[in-house]
Motif scaffolding. Structure first.
Motif, mmCIF file in Angstrom:
data_model
loop_
_atom_site.group_PDB
_atom_site.id
_atom_site.type_symbol
_atom_site.label_atom_id
_atom_site.label_comp_id
_atom_site.label_asym_id
_atom_site.label_seq_id
_atom_site.Cartn_x
_atom_site.Cartn_y
_atom_site.Cartn_z
ATOM 1 N N ASN A 1 -4.033 -34.888 6.332
ATOM 2 C CA ASN A 1 -5.046 -33.554 6.506
ATOM 3 C C ASN A 1 -4.217 -32.119 6.991
ATOM 4 O OD1 ASN A 1 -7.561 -32.494 6.036
ATOM 5 N ND2 ASN A 1 -8.082 -33.038 8.207
ATOM 6 N N ASP B 1 -6.296 -44.170 8.871
ATOM 7 C CA ASP B 1 -7.399 -43.342 8.808
ATOM 8 C C ASP B 1 -7.463 -43.234 7.258
ATOM 9 O OD1 ASP B 1 -9.045 -40.962 7.904
ATOM 10 O OD2 ASP B 1 -8.397 -39.849 9.834
ATOM 11 N N CYS C 1 -9.611 -42.035 4.882
ATOM 12 C CA CYS C 1 -10.640 -41.179 4.114
ATOM 13 C C CYS C 1 -10.052 -40.644 2.789
ATOM 14 C CB CYS C 1 -10.969 -40.218 5.117
ATOM 15 S SG CYS C 1 -9.822 -38.755 5.373
ATOM 16 N N ARG C 2 -8.755 -40.645 2.597
ATOM 17 C CA ARG C 2 -8.339 -40.425 1.172
ATOM 18 C C ARG C 2 -7.556 -41.281 0.526
ATOM 19 N NH1 ARG C 2 -8.372 -35.745 4.633
ATOM 20 N NH2 ARG C 2 -10.030 -34.165 4.107
ATOM 21 N N SER D 1 -14.122 -41.773 6.782
ATOM 22 C CA SER D 1 -15.040 -40.676 6.755
ATOM 23 C C SER D 1 -15.524 -40.984 5.229
ATOM 24 C CB SER D 1 -14.410 -39.445 7.200
ATOM 25 O OG SER D 1 -15.298 -38.262 6.787
ATOM 26 N N LYS E 1 -17.459 -39.154 3.438
ATOM 27 C CA LYS E 1 -17.740 -38.012 2.796
ATOM 28 C C LYS E 1 -16.385 -37.659 2.061
ATOM 29 C CE LYS E 1 -18.001 -35.742 7.110
ATOM 30 N NZ LYS E 1 -18.440 -34.607 7.843
ATOM 31 N N LYS E 2 -15.315 -38.353 2.224
ATOM 32 C CA LYS E 2 -14.123 -38.016 1.226
ATOM 33 C C LYS E 2 -14.171 -39.089 0.158
ATOM 34 C CE LYS E 2 -13.185 -35.748 5.283
ATOM 35 N NZ LYS E 2 -13.951 -35.849 6.450
ATOM 36 N N ARG F 1 -6.626 -24.446 4.947
ATOM 37 C CA ARG F 1 -6.910 -25.450 3.842
ATOM 38 C C ARG F 1 -8.087 -25.086 2.929
ATOM 39 N NH1 ARG F 1 -9.694 -31.047 6.102
ATOM 40 N NH2 ARG F 1 -11.399 -29.585 6.056
HETATM 41 C C1 LIG Z 1 -8.248 -37.220 7.923
HETATM 42 C C2 LIG Z 1 -10.017 -37.130 8.469
HETATM 43 N N1 LIG Z 1 -10.145 -37.850 9.209
HETATM 44 C C3 LIG Z 1 -11.527 -37.890 9.787
HETATM 45 C C4 LIG Z 1 -12.303 -36.615 9.428
HETATM 46 C C5 LIG Z 1 -13.667 -36.710 10.206
HETATM 47 O O1 LIG Z 1 -14.424 -37.047 9.337
HETATM 48 P P1 LIG Z 1 -16.210 -36.861 9.817
HETATM 49 O O2 LIG Z 1 -16.559 -35.388 9.690
HETATM 50 O O3 LIG Z 1 -16.870 -37.727 8.850
HETATM 51 O O4 LIG Z 1 -16.257 -37.259 11.062
HETATM 52 C C6 LIG Z 1 -11.851 -35.901 8.640
HETATM 53 C C7 LIG Z 1 -12.270 -34.644 8.510
HETATM 54 O O5 LIG Z 1 -12.081 -33.594 7.645
HETATM 55 C C8 LIG Z 1 -10.300 -36.096 7.970
HETATM 56 O O6 LIG Z 1 -9.906 -35.130 7.304
#
Ligand SMILES: Cc1ncc(COP(=O)(O)O)c(C=O)c1O
Length: 274
Positions: A4, A33, A35-36, A73, A75-76, A222
């Motif tokens: 990120n 992590d 999320c992506r 997370s 929402k990603k 970003r």
């Molecule tokens: C790599 C990463 N991990 C965790 C988070 C945090 O996510 P959340 O806002 O759902 O707590 C983000 C948010 O941008 C992120 O980019």
């Protein structure tokens, strides 16, 4: 993964394996992590040798197999508007976390989320690995990155999961302790109504013993592109706004911070133009 703070650049399977090995050797838990994770899988399939015939989902499964747990997370790459989860292999630790969850967020079967949101996460985690979705996602980010590059906007290349600009080069006249990344973030909003985020000395800068700013290694901005929201013409509009920004960049001055909390200052700091 993807990275990120480093332009959404991918993490290779080879890299993840090496980290897992080091963690194992030293008895440290390896927590992804994730999320992506699906975007990361796209890059592995198309760039890392040996994965050409592996599906995105299988690549993600191989990554998860290396780890002791994962945070998400949602929402990603779960394609929803809110929520997330923690997954652990160690049942004892999971039980401890569930107990904390009950007192802080809600019972372990919903963890503070509504049923509707949990269902959406379950569906999103399936759909995110569909090749058509992932191709569109990664290619629309690259489309914007290519347009910005053609305009002469310095960006990290090749584009990662997000398009990211390198601002030190965009505003060479603005000293680092006047936050050139923040200038770009503010100008984009002022000129185009486009919200983005500085990932540079506002986020990672520190003060030395003399009270002077020790800048971050990079001053990035970003442009995190929401999934399944924008069409090609929206991204054309973003590029046009950068075109406007380019016209005025020599006349811009920087910012100073007039309020900052003790931690994570980038979320709530206040600024004044210098
Ligand atoms: C790599 C990463 N991990 C965790 C988070 C945090 O996510 P959340 O806002 O759902 O707590 C983000 C948010 O941008 C992120 O980019």
């Amino acid at each position: 993964m993807t990275n990120n703070s480093g332009g959404g650049q991918p993490v290779s399977m080879e890299n993840a394996r090496a980290v897992a090995e080091i963690c194992k050797k030293h008895g440290i838990r390896f927590i992804l992590d994730a999320c992506r994770i699906a975007e990361n899988a796209w890059f592995i399939k198309h760039r890392e040798a040996g994965f050409e015939n592996t599906t995105y989902r299988e690549i993600a499964q191989q990554m998860f197999a290396l780890a002791d747990g994962s945070i998400m997370s949602a929402k990603k790459d779960a394609l929803v508007n809110m929520g997330g989860f923690l997954a652990l292999r160690d049942l004892d630790l999971a039980v401890q976390c569930r107990t904390v969850l009950i007192v802080t967020e809600g019972f372990s079967t919903y963890g503070g989320l509504s049923g509707r949101d949990m269902e959406a996460i379950a569906i999103g985690l399936e759909e995110v690995f569909e090749p058509d979705y992932l191709n569109y996602r990664i290619k629309s980010t690259a489309y914007l990155a290519d347009k910005l590059y053609a305009l002469g906007v310095p960006i990290m290349r090749p584009a990662g999961g997000h398009a990211v600009c390198r601002c030190r080069a965009f505003y060479p006249n603005i000293p680092l302790d006047q936050y050139p990344g923040q200038v770009m973030a503010c100008e984009l909003y002022r000129l185009g109504g486009i919200r983005c985020c500085e990932i540079g000395s506002v986020m990672f800068g520190k003060y030395g013993a003399d009270g002077k700013l020790i800048p971050a290694k990079m001053d990035l901005v970003r442009l995190a592109i929401p999934r399944r929201v924008y069409t090609q013409s929206h991204l054309d509009y973003v590029a046009e706004a950068f075109g406007e920004l380019t016209k005025h960049r020599d006349k811009k001055s920087g910012y100073k911070i007039v309020y900052e909390p003790p931690f994570l200052r980038h979320f709530t700091a206040r600024f004044e133009a210098v």
